[in-house]
Design an enzyme around this catalytic site. Structure first.
Site, PDB file in Angstrom:
ATOM      1  N   HIS A   7      -0.462   0.349  12.307  1.00 54.09           N
ATOM      2  CA  HIS A   7       0.156   1.352  13.171  1.00 54.09           C
ATOM      3  C   HIS A   7       1.200   0.739  14.090  1.00 54.09           C
ATOM      4  O   HIS A   7       2.283   1.271  14.278  1.00 54.09           O
ATOM      5  CB  HIS A   7      -0.908   2.004  14.051  1.00 54.09           C
ATOM      6  CG  HIS A   7      -1.917   2.759  13.266  1.00 54.09           C
ATOM      7  ND1 HIS A   7      -3.226   2.856  13.635  1.00 54.09           N
ATOM      8  CD2 HIS A   7      -1.798   3.459  12.138  1.00 54.09           C
ATOM      9  CE1 HIS A   7      -3.873   3.580  12.755  1.00 54.09           C
ATOM     10  NE2 HIS A   7      -3.022   3.962  11.841  1.00 54.09           N
ATOM     11  N   CYS A  14      13.048   0.093  -7.436  1.00 51.52           N
ATOM     12  CA  CYS A  14      12.554   0.623  -6.167  1.00 51.52           C
ATOM     13  C   CYS A  14      11.588  -0.341  -5.481  1.00 51.52           C
ATOM     14  O   CYS A  14      11.035  -0.029  -4.446  1.00 51.52           O
ATOM     15  CB  CYS A  14      11.917   1.994  -6.366  1.00 51.52           C
ATOM     16  SG  CYS A  14      10.554   1.972  -7.532  1.00 51.52           S
ATOM     17  N   ARG A  52       7.284  10.050  -7.420  1.00 56.00           N
ATOM     18  CA  ARG A  52       6.336   9.278  -8.226  1.00 56.00           C
ATOM     19  C   ARG A  52       4.975   9.954  -8.163  1.00 56.00           C
ATOM     20  O   ARG A  52       4.481  10.249  -7.074  1.00 56.00           O
ATOM     21  CB  ARG A  52       6.224   7.849  -7.694  1.00 56.00           C
ATOM     22  CG  ARG A  52       5.170   7.065  -8.467  1.00 56.00           C
ATOM     23  CD  ARG A  52       5.139   5.636  -8.079  1.00 56.00           C
ATOM     24  NE  ARG A  52       4.493   5.422  -6.798  1.00 56.00           N
ATOM     25  CZ  ARG A  52       4.394   4.233  -6.222  1.00 56.00           C
ATOM     26  NH1 ARG A  52       4.922   3.179  -6.795  1.00 56.00           N
ATOM     27  NH2 ARG A  52       3.788   4.093  -5.062  1.00 56.00           N
ATOM     28  N   ARG A  95       6.660   7.924  -2.586  1.00 56.84           N
ATOM     29  CA  ARG A  95       5.295   7.480  -2.883  1.00 56.84           C
ATOM     30  C   ARG A  95       4.329   8.597  -2.472  1.00 56.84           C
ATOM     31  O   ARG A  95       3.963   8.691  -1.294  1.00 56.84           O
ATOM     32  CB  ARG A  95       4.952   6.218  -2.090  1.00 56.84           C
ATOM     33  CG  ARG A  95       5.686   4.969  -2.521  1.00 56.84           C
ATOM     34  CD  ARG A  95       5.201   3.787  -1.682  1.00 56.84           C
ATOM     35  NE  ARG A  95       5.491   2.506  -2.281  1.00 56.84           N
ATOM     36  CZ  ARG A  95       6.535   1.739  -1.961  1.00 56.84           C
ATOM     37  NH1 ARG A  95       7.378   2.121  -1.045  1.00 56.84           N
ATOM     38  NH2 ARG A  95       6.707   0.574  -2.547  1.00 56.84           N
ATOM     39  N   ASN A 120       7.481  -5.157  -6.957  1.00 60.61           N
ATOM     40  CA  ASN A 120       6.301  -5.616  -6.197  1.00 60.61           C
ATOM     41  C   ASN A 120       5.147  -5.874  -7.165  1.00 60.61           C
ATOM     42  O   ASN A 120       4.475  -6.899  -7.105  1.00 60.61           O
ATOM     43  CB  ASN A 120       5.863  -4.567  -5.170  1.00 60.61           C
ATOM     44  CG  ASN A 120       6.992  -4.134  -4.261  1.00 60.61           C
ATOM     45  OD1 ASN A 120       7.982  -4.832  -4.151  1.00 60.61           O
ATOM     46  ND2 ASN A 120       6.847  -2.981  -3.627  1.00 60.61           N
ATOM     47  N   ASP A 121       4.942  -4.918  -8.060  1.00 61.67           N
ATOM     48  CA  ASP A 121       3.875  -5.090  -9.049  1.00 61.67           C
ATOM     49  C   ASP A 121       4.324  -5.958 -10.219  1.00 61.67           C
ATOM     50  O   ASP A 121       3.537  -6.752 -10.741  1.00 61.67           O
ATOM     51  CB  ASP A 121       3.399  -3.729  -9.569  1.00 61.67           C
ATOM     52  CG  ASP A 121       2.346  -3.123  -8.658  1.00 61.67           C
ATOM     53  OD1 ASP A 121       1.470  -3.883  -8.191  1.00 61.67           O
ATOM     54  OD2 ASP A 121       2.391  -1.906  -8.400  1.00 61.67           O
ATOM     55  N   GLU A 158       6.652  -1.886 -14.315  1.00 62.52           N
ATOM     56  CA  GLU A 158       6.068  -2.780 -13.300  1.00 62.52           C
ATOM     57  C   GLU A 158       4.934  -3.620 -13.873  1.00 62.52           C
ATOM     58  O   GLU A 158       4.148  -4.191 -13.128  1.00 62.52           O
ATOM     59  CB  GLU A 158       5.623  -1.982 -12.062  1.00 62.52           C
ATOM     60  CG  GLU A 158       4.770  -0.782 -12.331  1.00 62.52           C
ATOM     61  CD  GLU A 158       4.421  -0.008 -11.055  1.00 62.52           C
ATOM     62  OE1 GLU A 158       4.636  -0.511  -9.944  1.00 62.52           O
ATOM     63  OE2 GLU A 158       3.886   1.110 -11.195  1.00 62.52           O
ATOM     64  N   ARG A 183      -0.907  -9.623  -5.217  1.00 66.75           N
ATOM     65  CA  ARG A 183       0.202  -9.563  -4.267  1.00 66.75           C
ATOM     66  C   ARG A 183      -0.241  -9.659  -2.809  1.00 66.75           C
ATOM     67  O   ARG A 183       0.577  -9.867  -1.920  1.00 66.75           O
ATOM     68  CB  ARG A 183       1.071  -8.319  -4.500  1.00 66.75           C
ATOM     69  CG  ARG A 183       0.412  -7.001  -4.224  1.00 66.75           C
ATOM     70  CD  ARG A 183       1.181  -5.857  -4.902  1.00 66.75           C
ATOM     71  NE  ARG A 183       1.765  -4.913  -3.952  1.00 66.75           N
ATOM     72  CZ  ARG A 183       2.349  -3.782  -4.295  1.00 66.75           C
ATOM     73  NH1 ARG A 183       2.469  -3.440  -5.571  1.00 66.75           N
ATOM     74  NH2 ARG A 183       2.834  -2.967  -3.401  1.00 66.75           N
TER      75      ARG A 183
HETATM   76  C1  PEP Z   1       6.399  -1.675  -6.906  1.00 70.23           C
HETATM   77  O1  PEP Z   1       5.342  -2.005  -7.429  1.00 70.23           O
HETATM   78  O2  PEP Z   1       7.406  -2.396  -6.874  1.00 70.23           O
HETATM   79  C2  PEP Z   1       6.520  -0.364  -6.244  1.00 70.23           C
HETATM   80  C3  PEP Z   1       7.684   0.087  -5.831  1.00 70.23           C
HETATM   81  O3  PEP Z   1       5.404   0.356  -6.059  1.00 70.23           O
HETATM   82  P1  PEP Z   1       4.245   0.042  -4.979  1.00 70.23           P
HETATM   83  O4  PEP Z   1       4.779  -1.003  -4.047  1.00 70.23           O
HETATM   84  O5  PEP Z   1       3.976   1.346  -4.330  1.00 70.23           O
HETATM   85  O6  PEP Z   1       3.139  -0.435  -5.860  1.00 70.23           O
HETATM   86 MG    MG Z   2       3.847  -0.510  -7.911  1.00 69.80          MG
END
Ligand code: PEP
Ligand code: MG
Length: 569
Positions: free
Chosen positions: A188, A501, A331, A295, A453-454, A430, A464
């Site tokens: 927060h 993204c 998404r 998201r 990210n994934d 991803e 991660r």
């Molecule tokens: C990602 O995995 O890069 C992504 C954009 O989705 P999230 O971070 O919500 O898993």
């Molecule tokens: Mg992801």
């Protein structure tokens, strides 16, 4: 003087004098009570006072930081209005316990339960209950609420944890920075400090022991450093960094209203990522050309039960209408992994990131998934919506989703309900599997969006969120870079659009590679939009290709990162 390392919670630099905000609970006498009715009456008055005061704070906060940031305090009202929570406290009074102890004991039980989970979002609920407990005890004991709004100009707020009710009183012009002993990037305090654009360093070990009221502190919220008892030179250095940071930020405003193009004029789309419908306004403010990732799991996380079709429809419609003609990629539900939702009945798994999540869960719960898809389809009559499916690993998954969408379209047709008949459905790339078969998926999907990210996590087989192996979690790993190239090539060959993204889309070091590979759309957090427009505009395709050619010959992430750092503009 000592430089303490923490988490970079909100970017920017600040210097000033520490004002310590204590979360200590007020002293009270732990009494045995005989008149339960009178004690319950006292408690009820405290509940009423809490609800009234919180509602006032929300109203006041809406004007200062915008409606999207009042959700946390609205959550407090929801929590205390929950009959289960009220009963847990009230029932203790029947056992002869005074109202203060009843509040303390019941809240501590909730805090203990919430703190023991691995899920950061649920752990944050412990902060919420702690905040509720503290404020109820202050009301019961007649102690004044902490008044952060009175701190003098040039204050660095220091607290073990800055609770939402405290943060709501912050006057932006008076607070030069925030340092806390707890909290992560999604806590927060981090979310609110970013909304207020106040630099913040979080999770600084022993900060409450080391800092004294009035101490001079210099903070760097971009790298997560707090220098305590800072000397004159350090203060001057940080002040200089602060003014150049602000100047750069101001200079970026010149990019508002400009087209996103490479230096030699190749157009690229530049979108924003959002988690809540209200944030679409922030994307427009930052001149985003669309939304590349909505998201939707936040709609589910912010609620105590499944949001019904109407609630979802309203959320998607609001975002679509805010964006007008601009594209908005919604998404579908991506839960599981690190995103747990208590009421969805997900049981603990040994390997949650490899388990029952995202499209896997949705295809196994077609009842829940159909409600979401129907809400998105109905909302598509009000804007330019596209559907995006997360964590796809094989063609069967996207085919199943498409079949379900076709069934829902037929149902809407039969009822004469409007939707965009040309709505596109894309997939997030991803996972290594999706990357390997990008050519096959490109035949099934209308567009791709790369979730770095994934993709980094799964390509490198590295959780991660696990600090022990975070040294391997790098988008500059040759495997990840090759994967990006392959995905973009596959989309290009198939003639479909490919965006990105994940966080890497805003990474200036990667920009030349993405331009060289031919990425069509960058989707970044709203605050990074203008910076990314500038970065894209600083490369010609030929220059970017030259950098990419060198990078593709390198064999370690370290060499790649060093090389990019030397060549980035
Ligand atoms: C990602 O995995 O890069 C992504 C954009 O989705 P999230 O971070 O919500 O898993
Ligand atoms: Mg992801």
């Amino acid at each position: 003087m000592e430089a303490l390392k923490g988490i970079a919670g909100s970017e920017g630099y600040g210097t000033g004098r520490a004002v310590i905000i204590s979360n200590d609970i007020p002293d009270y006498e732990d009494r045995k009570i005989t008149d339960a009715a009178a004690e319950k009456d006292r408690l009820q008055k405290a509940f009423d006072g809490f609800l009234r005061k919180t509602a006032d704070m929300i109203e006041e906060m809406k004007d200062r930081v915008g409606e999207s940031n009042t959700a946390i305090l609205e959550g407090h009202i929801m929590m205390l209005n929950d009959p289960y929570m009220q009963e847990e406290i009230m029932n203790r009074i029947d056992e002869g316990i005074c109202a203060e102890t009843a509040v303390k004991e019941a809240c501590d039980t909730f805090i203990q339960i919430f703190s023991q989970t691995d899920d950061e979002l649920i752990r944050q609920r412990a902060t919420d209950v702690g905040d509720i407990k503290l404020r109820l005890l202050r009301l019961l004991t007649g102690t004044e609420d902490i008044n952060i709004s009175d701190v003098p100009k040039g204050t660095i707020l220091v607290a073990e944890d800055l609770t939402p009710s405290m943060t709501s009183g912050i006057v932006k012009d008076n607070v030069a920075g925030i340092v806390t002993g707890m909290g992560g990037v999604t806590s927060h305090s981090a979310i609110l400090s970013r909304a207020l654009e106040i630099p913040a360093v979080l999770s600084v070990k022993d900060v409450m022991k080391k800092v004294k009221n009035g101490m001079i502190i210099a903070i760097d919220g971009s790298s997560g450093i707090a220098v305590i008892d800072a000397d004159e030179n350090t203060v001057a250095e940080y002040e200089e960094k602060r003014s150049s940071h602000l100047k750069n930020k101001e200079a970026l405003r010149e990019y508002i209203g400009k087209a996103t193009r490479t230096a030699d004029g190749i157009p690229v789309e530049l979108f924003g990522n959002i988690g809540r419908p209200e944030e679409a306004e922030k994307v427009l403010e930052c001149d985003g050309e669309g939304i590349g990732l909505f998201r939707t799991e936040f709609l589910f996380m912010d609620s105590d039960s499944l949001p019904d079709e109407e609630k979802q429809f309203e959320a998607y419609k609001t975002a679509a209408q805010t964006m007008g003609d601009r594209e908005i990629i919604i998404r579908t539900l991506d839960i599981g992994g690190d995103k747990e939702i208590p009421y969805m009945g997900l049981s603990r798994e040994d390997n949650p990131f490899l388990g029952y999540r995202a499209v896997r869960y949705c295809l196994d719960h077609k009842d829940i998934y159909s409600v979401q898809l129907r809400a998105i389809l109905r909302a598509s009559a009000y804007g330019h919506i596209k559907i995006m499916v997360p964590l796809v690993t094989c063609v069967e998954e996207i085919r199943s989703v498409r079949r379900l969408i076709e069934d829902i379209k037929a149902e809407l047709d039969s009822k004469g309900i409007a939707y965009d008949k040309g709505i596109e459905t894309g997939v997030m790339i991803e996972t290594p599997s999706a990357s390997e078969i990008a050519d096959l998926l490109a035949k099934e999907a209308d567009f791709f969006s790369i979730g770095t990210n994934d993709l980094t996590q799964y390509t490198m087989a590295v959780d991660r969120g696990n600090p022990k192996v975070s040294y391997l979690y790098s988008v500059y790993q040759p495997s990840v870079i090759r994967s990006l190239k392959r995905i973009i090539n596959a989309a290009d060959k198939a003639g479909i659009k490919v965006g990105m993204c994940g966080e890497a889309a805003a990474d200036a070091l990667l920009t030349p590679l993405l331009i060289a590979f031919g990425l069509n759309e960058f989707s970044v957090s709203p605050v990074s939009i203008l910076k990314t427009r500038k970065n894209i505009g600083s490369w010609t395709k030929a220059e970017a290709v030259k950098v990419a050619e060198s990078v593709l010959l390198m064999d370690t992430a370290e060499k790649i990162e060093d090389f990019l750092k030397k060549h980035v503009k």
